[in-house]
Design an enzyme around this catalytic site. Structure first.
Site: not given
Length: 220
Positions: A89, A99, A173
């Protein structure tokens, strides 16, 4: 829970997350712990710390680990289910827009990580150099321009915003590992590859320096 370094001072702090979203496993903390052993083989003392997957608790847990270890470099690791490559990232944004609820049941919407903070913070590890290092050991890797808006982005922002953070810091990630992926069709990599990728990114963070001047953007 932490995976301690040897008796020497901790040079690299690695973090991963507890399972979330109903899953019983999170490859991010496993990769971080396994990377500690790989770094030790190369003479680098590291420690892995598991963070709660909760907006209210993750930041304080990270800050406590930073204050206790005072590392030269920090690499936070999270799960990006559905991806087939390790993602280094580049930027954290000052927003929480969940979410799904976190593990504490919180689901913030359009809320800043820090009310008076900058809109975005860039990783201080050489992200493109980390991508190149991961690819050099045969693990698929790519540069990412979005860490999302869930707890991963929150932790990355808190890390880069932390006062007195020494050396370079960033976030990676990882996809699912092959043994624990939710379905046979879920993209995944061997757990050993995830650990190797985290170790290489951590070494890039520790080395610091000028990043590679190569294209890393995307069309959309």
């Amino acid at each position: 829970m932490t995976t301690p370094a040897s008796a020497s001072a901790v040079r690299v702090l690695l973090t991963g997350f507890e399972p979330f979203g109903g899953d019983g496993h999170n490859p991010s903390i496993v990769a971080a712990r396994d990377a500690v052993a790989l770094l030790a083989e190369r003479g680098v003392a590291a420690e892995a710390v598991e963070l709660p997957c909760a907006f209210a608790d993750a930041g304080p847990a990270l800050t406590a680990a930073l204050e206790r270890t005072r590392p030269e470099a920090v690499l936070a690791v999270g799960l990006a289910g559905g991806t087939a490559a390790v993602r280094v990232e580049r930027v954290a944004v000052n927003i929480q827009d969940a979410r799904i609820p976190d593990n504490a049941g919180a689901q913030p919407v359009d809320r800043p990580v820090r009310a008076d903070g900058p809109a975005a913070l860039f990783a201080t590890l050489p992200a493109k150099r980390a991508v190149a290092a991961i690819r050099a050991v045969g693990v698929p890797a790519e540069l990412s321009l979005s860490a999302g808006a869930f707890v991963c982005n929150h932790v990355m922002y808190v890390l880069l915003d932390a006062p007195g953070t020494a050396g370079s810091a960033g976030f990676v990630h990882v996809p699912w590992d092959e043994e624990h992926r939710p379905t046979p069709d879920t993209p995944a990599l061997p757990a050993a590859d995830l650990a190797r990728a985290v170790a290489e990114a951590a070494l890039a963070a520790l080395a610091g320096g000028v990043d590679l001047h190569v294209p890393g953007g995307t069309l959309h």
